[in-house]
Each structure stands twice: as C-alpha cells, then as structure tokens.
Design a protein around this motif. Sequence first.
Motif, PDB file in Angstrom:
ATOM      1  N   LEU A 102      34.140  30.946  40.336  1.00 22.24           N
ATOM      2  CA  LEU A 102      35.210  31.279  41.290  1.00 22.24           C
ATOM      3  C   LEU A 102      36.377  31.976  40.597  1.00 22.24           C
ATOM      4  N   LEU A 103      36.852  33.032  41.222  1.00 23.55           N
ATOM      5  CA  LEU A 103      38.054  33.722  40.719  1.00 23.55           C
ATOM      6  C   LEU A 103      39.054  33.876  41.832  1.00 23.55           C
ATOM      7  N   GLY A 104      40.320  33.803  41.501  1.00 21.47           N
ATOM      8  CA  GLY A 104      41.352  33.981  42.522  1.00 21.47           C
ATOM      9  C   GLY A 104      42.552  34.716  41.973  1.00 21.47           C
ATOM     10  N   ASN A 105      43.156  35.539  42.821  1.00 22.77           N
ATOM     11  CA  ASN A 105      44.397  36.206  42.405  1.00 22.77           C
ATOM     12  C   ASN A 105      45.235  36.595  43.622  1.00 22.77           C
ATOM     13  N   PRO A 106      46.547  36.711  43.420  1.00 21.18           N
ATOM     14  CA  PRO A 106      47.380  37.158  44.533  1.00 21.18           C
ATOM     15  C   PRO A 106      47.122  38.631  44.841  1.00 21.18           C
ATOM     16  N   ILE A 107      47.186  39.001  46.108  1.00 20.95           N
ATOM     17  CA  ILE A 107      47.027  40.401  46.507  1.00 20.95           C
ATOM     18  C   ILE A 107      48.162  40.782  47.454  1.00 20.95           C
ATOM     19  N   ASN A 108      48.386  42.075  47.558  1.00 15.09           N
ATOM     20  CA  ASN A 108      49.348  42.557  48.535  1.00 15.09           C
ATOM     21  C   ASN A 108      48.734  42.369  49.928  1.00 15.09           C
ATOM     22  N   GLU A 109      49.529  41.963  50.858  1.00  9.59           N
ATOM     23  CA  GLU A 109      49.062  41.665  52.213  1.00  9.59           C
ATOM     24  C   GLU A 109      48.291  42.833  52.839  1.00  9.59           C
ATOM     25  N   LYS A 110      48.695  44.077  52.471  1.00 13.82           N
ATOM     26  CA  LYS A 110      48.052  45.249  53.078  1.00 13.82           C
ATOM     27  C   LYS A 110      46.596  45.443  52.606  1.00 13.82           C
ATOM     28  N   GLY A 132      51.766  43.782  24.470  1.00 14.62           N
ATOM     29  CA  GLY A 132      52.432  44.773  25.310  1.00 14.62           C
ATOM     30  C   GLY A 132      51.557  45.262  26.450  1.00 14.62           C
ATOM     31  N   GLU A 133      50.401  44.607  26.638  1.00  9.82           N
ATOM     32  CA  GLU A 133      49.457  45.002  27.683  1.00  9.82           C
ATOM     33  C   GLU A 133      49.900  44.373  29.010  1.00  9.82           C
ATOM     34  N   LYS A 134      49.921  45.171  30.083  1.00 10.06           N
ATOM     35  CA  LYS A 134      50.277  44.627  31.396  1.00 10.06           C
ATOM     36  C   LYS A 134      48.984  44.175  32.074  1.00 10.06           C
ATOM     37  N   ALA A 135      48.878  42.889  32.346  1.00 10.08           N
ATOM     38  CA  ALA A 135      47.614  42.375  32.869  1.00 10.08           C
ATOM     39  C   ALA A 135      47.843  41.561  34.138  1.00 10.08           C
ATOM     40  N   GLY A 136      46.894  41.653  35.055  1.00 11.26           N
ATOM     41  CA  GLY A 136      46.954  40.870  36.281  1.00 11.26           C
ATOM     42  C   GLY A 136      46.787  39.385  35.999  1.00 11.26           C
ATOM     43  N   VAL A 137      47.464  38.558  36.788  1.00 12.73           N
ATOM     44  CA  VAL A 137      47.386  37.102  36.615  1.00 12.73           C
ATOM     45  C   VAL A 137      46.434  36.522  37.661  1.00 12.73           C
ATOM     46  N   GLY A 138      45.628  35.586  37.242  1.00 14.13           N
ATOM     47  CA  GLY A 138      44.699  34.941  38.177  1.00 14.13           C
ATOM     48  C   GLY A 138      44.123  33.668  37.601  1.00 14.13           C
ATOM     49  N   THR A 139      43.093  33.182  38.264  1.00 12.38           N
ATOM     50  CA  THR A 139      42.466  31.916  37.891  1.00 12.38           C
ATOM     51  C   THR A 139      40.956  32.064  37.913  1.00 12.38           C
ATOM     52  N   PHE A 140      40.260  31.455  36.959  1.00  9.41           N
ATOM     53  CA  PHE A 140      38.809  31.329  37.134  1.00  9.41           C
ATOM     54  C   PHE A 140      38.359  29.904  36.858  1.00  9.41           C
ATOM     55  N   ILE A 141      37.277  29.543  37.534  1.00 15.78           N
ATOM     56  CA  ILE A 141      36.705  28.206  37.386  1.00 15.78           C
ATOM     57  C   ILE A 141      35.186  28.347  37.316  1.00 15.78           C
ATOM     58  N   ILE A 142      34.572  27.665  36.376  1.00 16.93           N
ATOM     59  CA  ILE A 142      33.102  27.599  36.368  1.00 16.93           C
ATOM     60  C   ILE A 142      32.708  26.142  36.570  1.00 16.93           C
ATOM     61  N   GLN A 143      31.971  25.919  37.624  1.00 15.70           N
ATOM     62  CA  GLN A 143      31.576  24.559  37.981  1.00 15.70           C
ATOM     63  C   GLN A 143      30.057  24.417  37.805  1.00 15.70           C
ATOM     64  N   ASP A 144      29.650  23.321  37.197  1.00 12.85           N
ATOM     65  CA  ASP A 144      28.226  23.071  36.966  1.00 12.85           C
ATOM     66  C   ASP A 144      27.729  22.069  38.006  1.00 12.85           C
ATOM     67  N   ASN A 145      26.916  22.542  38.946  1.00 13.39           N
ATOM     68  CA  ASN A 145      26.360  21.660  39.965  1.00 13.39           C
ATOM     69  C   ASN A 145      24.876  21.428  39.699  1.00 13.39           C
ATOM     70  N   PHE A 146      24.254  20.545  40.478  1.00 19.65           N
ATOM     71  CA  PHE A 146      22.881  20.122  40.205  1.00 19.65           C
ATOM     72  C   PHE A 146      21.917  21.305  40.008  1.00 19.65           C
TER      73      PHE A 146
END
Lengths: 184, 182
Positions: free
Chosen positions: A94-102, A74-88
């Motif tokens: 990285l995190l991303g989520n939709p935002i209001n244009e304002k 019953g928890e209202k939670a924001g939706v988004g994406t995270f990625i962890i990339q392993d480089n040399f």
Amino acid sequence: MNSTQNAYTRLSGKNVLMTYTGPFDGQVLSMFGKNIEHTISENRSLNKTIFKVFIELAQNVSYYSHEKEVTKKGEKAGVGTFIIQDNFDHFYFLLGNPINEKHKEILREKCSKINSFDRDGLRTYKRELRKLPPGERGTGNIGLVQAALLSRNPLDFLILDIDKETSFYIIAVKINKANIKLNK
Amino acid sequence: MIMNTINKKLSLGQSLFSEEIRISYKGPVDGKIMTYLGDYISVVNELSEKATKKLFKIFFELAENISNYSSEKIQLRDKKSVGAGTIILKETIKNFILVTGNPIRNEDLIPMMENSRNINNLDHDGLREYKRNVRRESAGEKHSPNIGLITVALTSGNPLDLEINPIDEETSYFSLAVKVDK
C-alpha cells in the motif's frame, strides 16, 4: 505512552513487515528497493515482483505527491507512506500520498479504467501509453498499469478528502504468494 | 503538514499514523537506514543546532539498540543479520519525540528494565556517576544497551518513557519514547 492502544499494536502493526513515512527521494527508492528485494520472503521471484511494484508506485509518490520536502542532498521529493503487509496467502502493498483536489477525478478514472481491462487489454493499453509523447503520459499512468500487470490483481484505491484543496490518495495491490513461481 | 492531517483521518489498521509524525520506519535497522534517517534529522529546520545534535545522538543510540538487541533478526543481501524494529520521529509544539519499539527476549528485558528504573530515579550528576559504574562493570563489551540508555537520558534531560507488552513466554515488545525540547 498515554494511549488506549498498547505500544506493541501501535508500533508493530498487524502483519506489517515494513513501513515508511517521509520523503520519497532517490535514496529511499534505492535503499528500500534493495531491502524489499532481499528480505521480504525466501522466494526470490516474489521479492522481485514486490520490488518492481514498489519502484513503479514509489516513483509516483516522489513525482506527484502534493507535499514536498527538500532532503539533505537538496533533492525535492514527494512525501508519502508505504506499508507491506504479510498475509496468509498474499502480500498487500500500500502507498499513500496527498494530492491536489483537482487530480482526484483524473486518478479515480485512471484506476477504474485499468481495472476494467483484462491482461491482454492492459498490455495493449500500456503500448498505447508508451506511444504518447512524454509530456502527455503524465501522472503515473504507465506505473499504475505496470503495477496491475505485475500483481495480476485489480488495483485497490481510495481517495479521502482532507480539505477544499487537498485529498489523500491510497493505492494498494495484492500480490498472491501462490501465483509466483518459487525460485529460491 | 498535510500528512499529519491524513494521519489523523486514516487508521489503516494501525495507528502509526495517528500522531504528528515527521518520519517513521519499520523494518531491518542496518547502517544505511540509520544514515538515511540520521541525515533526515540533521536537516529538520525547526530545531536549534543544540537540539539537532541531541536528537541525532539519541537517535543513533536507540537505533543501535534495535539493530543489536531486537530479537527479530533479518538477514540482508550481504548475509549480515540485523535487528528489526520501529523508529518514529514525532513533532509537538514544544518538542520532538523519538519513539522506538522492538521485540526483545525476556532474559534481556529484566536487566534493561532495572537499568531504566535506575536511570529515571537519578538526577544529571547521579546519571553521570551511574554511567561510569556501568561502564566499569561492562568493560570489554563492544556495545552495551544499558550504557546506551544512560547516554540517551543524559542527552535528552528528560525521563525515559517505557512500555513493555508481553508477546509470548520468551518475548516481549519493548518500546521507548524520549523527548527533546526544541
């Protein structure tokens, strides 16, 4: 599977250790936080840094994403994406989520301001933010400063326009492997 | 969903975000992750009760296969080693599609491919008979990936959509998409 890219590329992603797209509720923060802290690398200090960055930024997704979902609890939670990339020589988080244009310009200014400070400047700015009354701190300011301090690198950010009312905000930090003391 | 729009705009070096994704995960597949994603599936409100149960059952079979048979193992905090892989739930107008992917040792791949081919050639009754035979043959095994795949095909009522991509001499990437009608 009807795609020009093969499933290996589509599903595994280049150097991607962990990804998640969905609601960011308390359970997600706790569960992925623990996995990050204990499985990302053999360097405990490095894992701890990535864990702290994850918590700071993931909370912002949970609170401020423009897209919300109600979870089983019953928890209202924001939706988004995270990625962890392993480089040399670094991890890229990285995190991303939709935002209001304002909020687009406010966020752009905040990230640019944080990137204009050196380490001491960031610490001073963080103290100033802490002194503000809770209502005025808003929209993840301290979390962003903390992520910049922890990562010791500038924030990478990008805002993409979706439609008249919505944009997509991406924040990413580079965490150098060499900067973190090896503490197995 | 806004995320679907951005998924189409944003490639981020991988196309995990290119479809109608409701939820996606890549990483170690342990009990906690399975419970969380399973709980998410159980509250997908566009589905009928029957379809939710189907999706839930298929999800657990496929997630267990990743956890037990992925050749990429990750040691968790409690020192338990679990398989890592990708789980994606996509939504289209008529159905939900569960997509999973994980690296697999080539020696495990051949029997799995043979089993999948058999599954896709059988009707419902044939599948039930095949499941009984495979169960008899694998008596004593704690968990069989082959029985898991037969259960998935029986539950979904749709063929298994498989793709194999070689990684190196010892390993291939095994991915599977299963449709569940809404």
